[in-house]
Design an enzyme around this catalytic site. Structure first.
Site, mmCIF file in Angstrom:
data_model
loop_
_atom_site.group_PDB
_atom_site.id
_atom_site.type_symbol
_atom_site.label_atom_id
_atom_site.label_comp_id
_atom_site.label_asym_id
_atom_site.label_seq_id
_atom_site.Cartn_x
_atom_site.Cartn_y
_atom_site.Cartn_z
ATOM 1 N N PHE A 135 0.857 -1.191 0.000
ATOM 2 C CA PHE A 135 0.000 0.000 0.000
ATOM 3 C C PHE A 135 0.889 1.235 0.000
ATOM 4 C CE2 PHE A 135 -2.276 3.547 1.839
ATOM 5 C CZ PHE A 135 -3.451 3.539 1.105
ATOM 6 N N ASP A 222 9.460 2.557 1.661
ATOM 7 C CA ASP A 222 8.322 3.322 2.184
ATOM 8 C C ASP A 222 8.211 3.032 3.682
ATOM 9 O OD1 ASP A 222 5.845 4.253 2.973
ATOM 10 O OD2 ASP A 222 4.752 3.471 1.240
ATOM 11 N N LYS A 251 3.089 9.775 8.363
ATOM 12 C CA LYS A 251 2.288 9.456 9.546
ATOM 13 C C LYS A 251 2.840 9.946 10.897
ATOM 14 C CE LYS A 251 -0.699 5.828 7.843
ATOM 15 N NZ LYS A 251 -0.391 5.257 6.541
HETATM 16 C C1 PLP Z 1 -0.701 5.443 5.129
HETATM 17 C C2 PLP Z 1 0.322 5.023 4.169
HETATM 18 C C3 PLP Z 1 0.550 5.732 2.979
HETATM 19 C C4 PLP Z 1 -0.323 6.876 2.540
HETATM 20 O O1 PLP Z 1 -0.243 7.960 3.408
HETATM 21 P P1 PLP Z 1 -1.346 9.130 3.312
HETATM 22 O O2 PLP Z 1 -0.840 10.152 4.270
HETATM 23 O O3 PLP Z 1 -2.648 8.524 3.708
HETATM 24 O O4 PLP Z 1 -1.356 9.598 1.908
HETATM 25 C C5 PLP Z 1 1.593 5.331 2.179
HETATM 26 N N1 PLP Z 1 2.380 4.295 2.506
HETATM 27 C C6 PLP Z 1 2.187 3.599 3.634
HETATM 28 C C7 PLP Z 1 3.115 2.480 3.966
HETATM 29 C C8 PLP Z 1 1.154 3.919 4.496
HETATM 30 O O5 PLP Z 1 0.947 3.195 5.601
#
Ligand code: PLP
Length: 402
Positions: A135, A222, A251
Protein backbone atom coordinates in the site's frame (compact mmCIF):
# COMPACT_ATOMS: atom_id res chain seq x y z
CA UNK A 1 -40.70 15.81 0.31
CA UNK A 2 -37.03 15.39 0.99
CA UNK A 3 -35.73 12.16 2.38
CA UNK A 4 -34.46 12.23 5.94
CA UNK A 5 -30.66 12.29 6.04
CA UNK A 6 -29.39 8.75 6.31
CA UNK A 7 -26.15 9.65 8.01
CA UNK A 8 -24.83 11.97 10.68
CA UNK A 9 -22.96 13.80 7.93
CA UNK A 10 -25.27 14.32 4.94
CA UNK A 11 -22.86 16.85 3.40
CA UNK A 12 -19.62 14.92 3.73
CA UNK A 13 -18.74 12.57 0.89
CA UNK A 14 -19.14 8.97 1.88
CA UNK A 15 -15.57 7.85 1.38
CA UNK A 16 -15.22 6.09 4.74
CA UNK A 17 -17.15 3.37 6.52
CA UNK A 18 -17.28 5.11 9.88
CA UNK A 19 -18.08 3.83 13.33
CA UNK A 20 -21.05 5.65 14.93
CA UNK A 21 -19.05 7.75 17.39
CA UNK A 22 -17.18 11.07 17.26
CA UNK A 23 -14.10 11.91 19.27
CA UNK A 24 -14.07 14.94 21.52
CA UNK A 25 -10.64 15.07 23.13
CA UNK A 26 -7.71 12.99 24.23
CA UNK A 27 -4.90 12.79 26.76
CA UNK A 28 -1.98 10.38 26.59
CA UNK A 29 -3.27 7.05 25.28
CA UNK A 30 -6.90 7.85 26.19
CA UNK A 31 -9.57 9.42 24.02
CA UNK A 32 -13.12 10.49 24.95
CA UNK A 33 -16.08 10.63 22.59
CA UNK A 34 -18.71 13.36 22.50
CA UNK A 35 -20.93 11.26 24.80
CA UNK A 36 -18.18 11.15 27.41
CA UNK A 37 -17.19 7.51 26.90
CA UNK A 38 -13.50 6.72 27.38
CA UNK A 39 -11.35 4.63 25.00
CA UNK A 40 -7.86 3.20 25.20
CA UNK A 41 -6.12 4.13 21.96
CA UNK A 42 -4.58 1.10 20.26
CA UNK A 43 -4.74 2.83 16.88
CA UNK A 44 -3.00 6.17 17.41
CA UNK A 45 -4.89 7.74 14.51
CA UNK A 46 -3.40 4.95 12.31
CA UNK A 47 0.20 5.17 13.52
CA UNK A 48 0.10 8.99 13.54
CA UNK A 49 -0.18 10.06 17.20
CA UNK A 50 3.39 9.12 18.14
CA UNK A 51 3.25 11.12 21.39
CA UNK A 52 -0.36 10.25 22.16
CA UNK A 53 -2.87 13.05 22.62
CA UNK A 54 -2.29 16.53 24.07
CA UNK A 55 1.33 15.82 24.94
CA UNK A 56 2.36 18.38 27.60
CA UNK A 57 5.58 19.31 25.78
CA UNK A 58 4.25 19.24 22.22
CA UNK A 59 1.14 21.35 22.82
CA UNK A 60 2.87 24.53 24.11
CA UNK A 61 5.53 24.30 21.38
CA UNK A 62 2.87 24.14 18.67
CA UNK A 63 0.84 26.90 20.31
CA UNK A 64 3.94 29.08 20.28
CA UNK A 65 4.53 28.27 16.61
CA UNK A 66 0.92 28.99 15.61
CA UNK A 67 1.23 32.40 17.23
CA UNK A 68 4.54 33.07 15.46
CA UNK A 69 4.31 31.75 11.87
CA UNK A 70 2.33 28.90 10.33
CA UNK A 71 2.94 29.30 6.62
CA UNK A 72 4.99 31.50 4.36
CA UNK A 73 5.59 29.49 1.10
CA UNK A 74 8.78 28.05 -0.30
CA UNK A 75 9.64 31.38 -1.96
CA UNK A 76 11.76 31.89 1.15
CA UNK A 77 14.14 29.90 3.29
CA UNK A 78 12.42 28.08 6.12
CA UNK A 79 15.01 27.52 8.87
CA UNK A 80 12.87 24.84 10.53
CA UNK A 81 13.10 22.77 7.30
CA UNK A 82 16.87 22.75 7.63
CA UNK A 83 16.57 21.86 11.33
CA UNK A 84 14.28 18.89 10.64
CA UNK A 85 16.24 17.77 7.56
CA UNK A 86 19.48 17.82 9.56
CA UNK A 87 17.87 15.72 12.28
CA UNK A 88 16.45 13.18 9.82
CA UNK A 89 19.81 12.96 8.06
CA UNK A 90 21.52 12.40 11.38
CA UNK A 91 19.10 9.62 12.39
CA UNK A 92 19.06 7.86 9.01
CA UNK A 93 22.59 8.17 7.65
CA UNK A 94 21.11 9.73 4.49
CA UNK A 95 21.98 13.19 3.17
CA UNK A 96 18.97 15.35 2.19
CA UNK A 97 15.22 15.68 2.68
CA UNK A 98 12.27 17.06 0.71
CA UNK A 99 9.13 17.98 2.66
CA UNK A 100 5.48 17.55 1.79
CA UNK A 101 2.29 16.98 3.75
CA UNK A 102 1.16 13.34 3.43
CA UNK A 103 2.36 9.81 2.83
CA UNK A 104 1.17 9.56 -0.72
CA UNK A 105 2.93 12.80 -1.58
CA UNK A 106 6.18 11.45 -0.14
CA UNK A 107 5.72 8.35 -2.30
CA UNK A 108 4.88 10.43 -5.38
CA UNK A 109 8.16 12.26 -4.87
CA UNK A 110 9.96 8.92 -4.63
CA UNK A 111 8.34 7.68 -7.86
CA UNK A 112 9.26 10.89 -9.67
CA UNK A 113 12.82 10.59 -8.37
CA UNK A 114 13.07 7.05 -9.71
CA UNK A 115 11.76 8.01 -13.13
CA UNK A 116 14.10 10.99 -13.45
CA UNK A 117 16.99 8.84 -12.21
CA UNK A 118 16.19 6.59 -15.19
CA UNK A 119 15.82 9.41 -17.70
CA UNK A 120 19.07 10.99 -16.52
CA UNK A 121 20.89 7.80 -17.46
CA UNK A 122 19.13 7.40 -20.81
CA UNK A 123 16.30 5.03 -19.92
CA UNK A 124 13.30 6.46 -21.78
CA UNK A 125 10.63 4.20 -20.23
CA UNK A 126 11.78 3.57 -16.67
CA UNK A 127 10.05 0.83 -14.66
CA UNK A 128 9.86 0.32 -10.90
CA UNK A 129 9.60 -3.00 -9.06
CA UNK A 130 6.64 -3.00 -6.63
CA UNK A 131 5.05 -5.65 -4.43
CA UNK A 132 1.99 -7.79 -3.97
CA UNK A 133 -0.15 -6.54 -1.05
CA UNK A 134 1.75 -3.23 -0.93
CA UNK A 135 0.00 0.00 0.00
CA UNK A 136 1.49 3.33 -1.07
CA UNK A 137 -1.48 5.72 -1.13
CA UNK A 138 -4.50 6.70 -3.17
CA UNK A 139 -3.28 9.14 -5.82
CA UNK A 140 -3.36 7.73 -9.34
CA UNK A 141 0.36 6.87 -9.34
CA UNK A 142 0.52 5.54 -5.79
CA UNK A 143 -2.64 3.44 -6.17
CA UNK A 144 -1.08 2.01 -9.31
CA UNK A 145 1.99 1.03 -7.25
CA UNK A 146 -0.30 -0.42 -4.57
CA UNK A 147 -0.82 -4.19 -4.70
CA UNK A 148 -4.49 -4.29 -3.74
CA UNK A 149 -7.19 -4.65 -6.42
CA UNK A 150 -9.78 -3.05 -4.09
CA UNK A 151 -7.78 0.19 -3.97
CA UNK A 152 -7.44 0.21 -7.77
CA UNK A 153 -10.97 -0.88 -8.78
CA UNK A 154 -12.77 1.81 -10.76
CA UNK A 155 -9.77 4.06 -11.26
CA UNK A 156 -8.14 2.68 -14.39
CA UNK A 157 -6.31 3.18 -16.57
CA UNK A 158 -3.53 2.67 -14.06
CA UNK A 159 -0.17 4.39 -14.37
CA UNK A 160 2.25 2.17 -16.27
CA UNK A 161 5.86 1.47 -15.46
CA UNK A 162 5.45 -0.93 -12.54
CA UNK A 163 6.57 -4.56 -12.36
CA UNK A 164 5.04 -6.53 -9.48
CA UNK A 165 6.73 -9.27 -7.46
CA UNK A 166 5.88 -11.22 -4.28
CA UNK A 167 7.50 -10.12 -1.00
CA UNK A 168 10.60 -11.94 0.29
CA UNK A 169 11.13 -13.81 -3.00
CA UNK A 170 14.63 -12.84 -4.12
CA UNK A 171 14.53 -15.09 -7.20
CA UNK A 172 11.55 -13.11 -8.53
CA UNK A 173 13.52 -9.84 -8.36
CA UNK A 174 16.62 -11.47 -9.86
CA UNK A 175 14.48 -12.71 -12.74
CA UNK A 176 13.31 -9.14 -13.40
CA UNK A 177 16.94 -7.99 -13.26
CA UNK A 178 17.88 -10.55 -15.92
CA UNK A 179 15.01 -9.80 -18.27
CA UNK A 180 14.07 -6.14 -17.90
CA UNK A 181 16.71 -3.51 -18.73
CA UNK A 182 14.28 -0.65 -18.00
CA UNK A 183 14.09 -1.19 -14.25
CA UNK A 184 15.44 1.75 -12.23
CA UNK A 185 14.26 1.11 -8.67
CA UNK A 186 12.82 -1.30 -6.12
CA UNK A 187 10.01 0.21 -4.03
CA UNK A 188 8.60 -1.48 -0.93
CA UNK A 189 7.37 -0.96 2.59
CA UNK A 190 9.97 -2.30 5.01
CA UNK A 191 7.01 -3.72 6.91
CA UNK A 192 3.71 -3.72 5.00
CA UNK A 193 1.02 -2.00 7.05
CA UNK A 194 -2.34 -1.98 5.23
CA UNK A 195 -1.42 -5.29 3.57
CA UNK A 196 -1.61 -7.04 6.96
CA UNK A 197 1.65 -6.37 8.89
CA UNK A 198 3.96 -8.36 6.61
CA UNK A 199 7.65 -7.81 7.31
CA UNK A 200 10.42 -8.00 4.75
CA UNK A 201 12.94 -10.52 6.03
CA UNK A 202 16.13 -8.76 7.07
CA UNK A 203 18.28 -10.98 4.84
CA UNK A 204 15.93 -10.21 1.95
CA UNK A 205 16.51 -6.47 2.48
CA UNK A 206 20.27 -7.06 2.60
CA UNK A 207 20.06 -8.97 -0.69
CA UNK A 208 17.97 -6.20 -2.26
CA UNK A 209 20.58 -3.67 -1.16
CA UNK A 210 23.32 -5.70 -2.89
CA UNK A 211 21.23 -6.21 -6.02
CA UNK A 212 20.38 -2.49 -6.24
CA UNK A 213 24.08 -1.66 -6.00
CA UNK A 214 25.00 -4.20 -8.70
CA UNK A 215 22.20 -3.07 -11.05
CA UNK A 216 22.50 0.66 -10.31
CA UNK A 217 18.88 0.74 -9.09
CA UNK A 218 17.49 2.92 -6.31
CA UNK A 219 16.38 1.08 -3.17
CA UNK A 220 13.28 2.98 -2.03
CA UNK A 221 11.79 1.99 1.33
CA UNK A 222 8.32 3.32 2.18
CA UNK A 223 8.56 3.87 5.95
CA UNK A 224 5.42 6.00 6.11
CA UNK A 225 3.87 3.61 8.64
CA UNK A 226 6.74 1.56 10.10
CA UNK A 227 9.24 4.45 10.48
CA UNK A 228 9.70 7.05 13.24
CA UNK A 229 10.50 4.71 16.10
CA UNK A 230 7.52 2.41 15.79
CA UNK A 231 9.55 -0.81 15.64
CA UNK A 232 12.07 0.24 18.29
CA UNK A 233 14.58 1.72 15.85
CA UNK A 234 14.18 5.09 14.17
CA UNK A 235 13.54 3.33 10.87
CA UNK A 236 12.53 -0.32 10.49
CA UNK A 237 15.22 -1.10 7.88
CA UNK A 238 17.89 -0.29 10.49
CA UNK A 239 17.17 -3.74 11.99
CA UNK A 240 18.67 -5.15 8.78
CA UNK A 241 21.73 -2.91 9.03
CA UNK A 242 21.17 -1.42 5.58
CA UNK A 243 20.68 2.11 4.26
CA UNK A 244 18.17 2.82 1.46
CA UNK A 245 18.62 5.44 -1.29
CA UNK A 246 15.15 6.93 -0.87
CA UNK A 247 12.89 6.80 2.20
CA UNK A 248 9.37 8.29 2.24
CA UNK A 249 8.07 9.19 5.71
CA UNK A 250 4.85 10.72 7.00
CA UNK A 251 2.29 9.46 9.55
CA UNK A 252 4.13 9.52 12.90
CA UNK A 253 6.60 12.27 12.03
CA UNK A 254 4.36 15.14 13.18
CA UNK A 255 2.47 13.40 15.99
CA UNK A 256 -0.82 14.45 14.40
CA UNK A 257 0.15 17.51 12.37
CA UNK A 258 0.12 16.65 8.64
CA UNK A 259 3.66 16.18 7.36
CA UNK A 260 5.53 14.06 4.85
CA UNK A 261 9.18 13.78 3.91
CA UNK A 262 11.30 11.92 1.45
CA UNK A 263 14.81 11.42 2.75
CA UNK A 264 17.52 10.57 0.21
CA UNK A 265 21.08 9.33 0.11
CA UNK A 266 23.85 10.47 -2.27
CA UNK A 267 22.50 8.44 -5.21
CA UNK A 268 19.17 10.29 -5.17
CA UNK A 269 19.70 13.60 -3.40
CA UNK A 270 20.79 15.55 -6.52
CA UNK A 271 18.17 14.23 -8.94
CA UNK A 272 15.61 17.01 -8.43
CA UNK A 273 16.77 20.36 -9.70
CA UNK A 274 14.97 23.69 -9.12
CA UNK A 275 11.59 23.51 -10.85
CA UNK A 276 11.34 19.71 -10.94
CA UNK A 277 9.16 19.27 -7.87
CA UNK A 278 7.36 21.22 -5.19
CA UNK A 279 4.22 21.66 -3.12
CA UNK A 280 2.56 24.70 -1.55
CA UNK A 281 2.14 23.34 1.97
CA UNK A 282 5.32 21.27 2.07
CA UNK A 283 7.79 22.27 4.75
CA UNK A 284 5.55 24.91 6.35
CA UNK A 285 6.84 26.15 9.72
CA UNK A 286 4.00 24.57 11.70
CA UNK A 287 4.51 21.04 10.38
CA UNK A 288 8.31 21.42 10.58
CA UNK A 289 8.03 22.47 14.22
CA UNK A 290 5.81 19.44 14.87
CA UNK A 291 8.47 17.20 13.32
CA UNK A 292 11.38 18.77 15.20
CA UNK A 293 9.54 18.63 18.54
CA UNK A 294 8.26 15.09 17.98
CA UNK A 295 11.76 13.75 17.37
CA UNK A 296 13.18 15.75 20.29
CA UNK A 297 10.53 14.53 22.71
CA UNK A 298 10.96 10.94 21.47
CA UNK A 299 14.64 11.18 22.38
CA UNK A 300 14.01 12.91 25.73
CA UNK A 301 11.50 10.27 26.76
CA UNK A 302 13.32 7.22 25.39
CA UNK A 303 10.39 6.26 23.17
CA UNK A 304 12.39 3.94 20.90
CA UNK A 305 13.28 1.84 23.91
CA UNK A 306 9.70 2.11 25.12
CA UNK A 307 8.30 0.92 21.77
CA UNK A 308 10.65 -2.07 21.80
CA UNK A 309 10.05 -2.95 25.46
CA UNK A 310 6.28 -2.40 25.70
CA UNK A 311 5.78 -3.81 22.19
CA UNK A 312 7.71 -6.93 23.16
CA UNK A 313 5.68 -7.31 26.30
CA UNK A 314 2.40 -6.74 24.42
CA UNK A 315 3.32 -9.34 21.84
CA UNK A 316 4.40 -11.88 24.44
CA UNK A 317 1.16 -11.42 26.38
CA UNK A 318 -0.94 -11.76 23.23
CA UNK A 319 0.97 -14.91 22.31
CA UNK A 320 0.45 -16.33 25.79
CA UNK A 321 -3.27 -15.51 25.92
CA UNK A 322 -3.99 -16.66 22.38
CA UNK A 323 -1.76 -19.75 22.32
CA UNK A 324 -3.74 -22.78 21.15
CA UNK A 325 -6.81 -20.69 20.35
CA UNK A 326 -8.22 -22.27 17.19
CA UNK A 327 -8.69 -19.57 14.54
CA UNK A 328 -5.67 -17.47 15.51
CA UNK A 329 -3.27 -17.92 12.57
CA UNK A 330 -0.31 -15.77 13.57
CA UNK A 331 0.80 -12.87 15.75
CA UNK A 332 3.47 -10.82 14.01
CA UNK A 333 5.15 -7.44 13.67
CA UNK A 334 7.81 -5.50 15.53
CA UNK A 335 7.72 -3.09 18.45
CA UNK A 336 4.40 -1.28 18.55
CA UNK A 337 3.32 -2.38 15.08
CA UNK A 338 1.54 -5.67 15.64
CA UNK A 339 -0.89 -7.78 13.69
CA UNK A 340 -3.03 -10.71 14.82
CA UNK A 341 -4.15 -12.75 11.82
CA UNK A 342 -7.34 -14.77 12.19
CA UNK A 343 -8.58 -17.51 9.88
CA UNK A 344 -11.64 -15.49 8.84
CA UNK A 345 -12.70 -11.93 8.01
CA UNK A 346 -13.00 -10.05 11.29
CA UNK A 347 -14.10 -6.49 10.51
CA UNK A 348 -16.69 -6.93 13.26
CA UNK A 349 -13.88 -6.82 15.85
CA UNK A 350 -13.63 -3.08 15.19
CA UNK A 351 -17.13 -2.51 16.57
CA UNK A 352 -16.77 -5.05 19.36
CA UNK A 353 -13.53 -3.46 20.55
CA UNK A 354 -14.99 0.02 20.34
CA UNK A 355 -17.94 -1.09 22.47
CA UNK A 356 -15.44 -2.52 24.95
CA UNK A 357 -13.52 0.78 25.06
CA UNK A 358 -10.58 -0.05 22.79
CA UNK A 359 -9.61 1.58 19.49
CA UNK A 360 -7.80 -0.54 16.90
CA UNK A 361 -8.13 -1.45 13.24
CA UNK A 362 -8.64 -4.48 11.05
CA UNK A 363 -6.66 -4.57 7.84
CA UNK A 364 -6.43 -6.98 4.92
CA UNK A 365 -9.85 -8.33 6.05
CA UNK A 366 -8.53 -10.67 8.73
CA UNK A 367 -5.64 -8.98 10.51
CA UNK A 368 -6.27 -7.09 13.75
CA UNK A 369 -3.77 -4.24 13.79
CA UNK A 370 -2.35 -2.46 16.82
CA UNK A 371 -0.35 0.73 16.19
CA UNK A 372 -0.77 2.66 19.44
CA UNK A 373 1.10 5.81 20.50
CA UNK A 374 4.75 5.09 21.34
CA UNK A 375 4.19 6.40 24.89
CA UNK A 376 2.08 3.30 25.67
CA UNK A 377 2.87 2.03 29.19
CA UNK A 378 3.15 -1.59 30.26
CA UNK A 379 -0.05 -1.19 32.26
CA UNK A 380 -1.87 0.12 29.20
CA UNK A 381 -0.48 -2.75 27.10
CA UNK A 382 -1.86 -5.11 29.75
CA UNK A 383 -5.24 -3.41 29.44
CA UNK A 384 -5.23 -3.91 25.66
CA UNK A 385 -4.60 -7.61 26.18
CA UNK A 386 -7.29 -7.85 28.88
CA UNK A 387 -9.90 -6.24 26.62
CA UNK A 388 -8.89 -7.76 23.29
CA UNK A 389 -8.15 -11.40 24.00
CA UNK A 390 -11.53 -12.41 25.48
CA UNK A 391 -13.18 -10.56 22.64
CA UNK A 392 -11.16 -12.47 20.00
CA UNK A 393 -11.92 -15.79 21.70
CA UNK A 394 -15.61 -15.01 21.84
CA UNK A 395 -15.67 -13.84 18.22
CA UNK A 396 -13.96 -17.03 17.05
CA UNK A 397 -16.29 -19.21 19.13
CA UNK A 398 -19.41 -17.58 17.66
CA UNK A 399 -18.46 -17.17 13.97
CA UNK A 400 -17.59 -19.53 11.12
CA UNK A 401 -14.12 -19.91 9.61
CA UNK A 402 -13.96 -19.14 5.90
C1 PLP B 1 -0.70 5.44 5.13
C2 PLP B 1 0.32 5.02 4.17
C3 PLP B 1 0.55 5.73 2.98
C4 PLP B 1 -0.32 6.88 2.54
O1 PLP B 1 -0.24 7.96 3.41
P1 PLP B 1 -1.35 9.13 3.31
O2 PLP B 1 -0.84 10.15 4.27
O3 PLP B 1 -2.65 8.52 3.71
O4 PLP B 1 -1.36 9.60 1.91
C5 PLP B 1 1.59 5.33 2.18
N1 PLP B 1 2.38 4.29 2.51
C6 PLP B 1 2.19 3.60 3.63
C7 PLP B 1 3.11 2.48 3.97
C8 PLP B 1 1.15 3.92 4.50
O5 PLP B 1 0.95 3.20 5.60
Amino acid sequence: MTAAPTSLEPHVMKTYGRLPIAMSHGRGCRVWDTEGREYLDGLGGIAVNTLGHAHPKLVPALQEQVGRLMHCSNYYHVPLQEALAAKLVDLSGLTNAFFCSTGLEANEAALKLARKFGHDKGIERPEIIVYERAFHGRSIATLSATGNPKVQAGFGPLVEGFVRVPLNDLAAVEEVARTNPNVVAVFLETIQGEGGINASRWDYLQSLRRLCDQQDWLLMLDEVQCGIGRTGKWFAHQWAGIVPDVMPLAKGLGSGVPIGAVVCGPKAAQIFQPGNHGTTFGGNPLSMRAGVETLRIMEDEGLLQNAARVGGMLRASLERELADVAGVVEIRGAGLMLGIELDRPCGEILTLAMQAGLLLSVTADRVIRLVPPLILSEAEAGEIVAILCPLIKNFLATSQPS
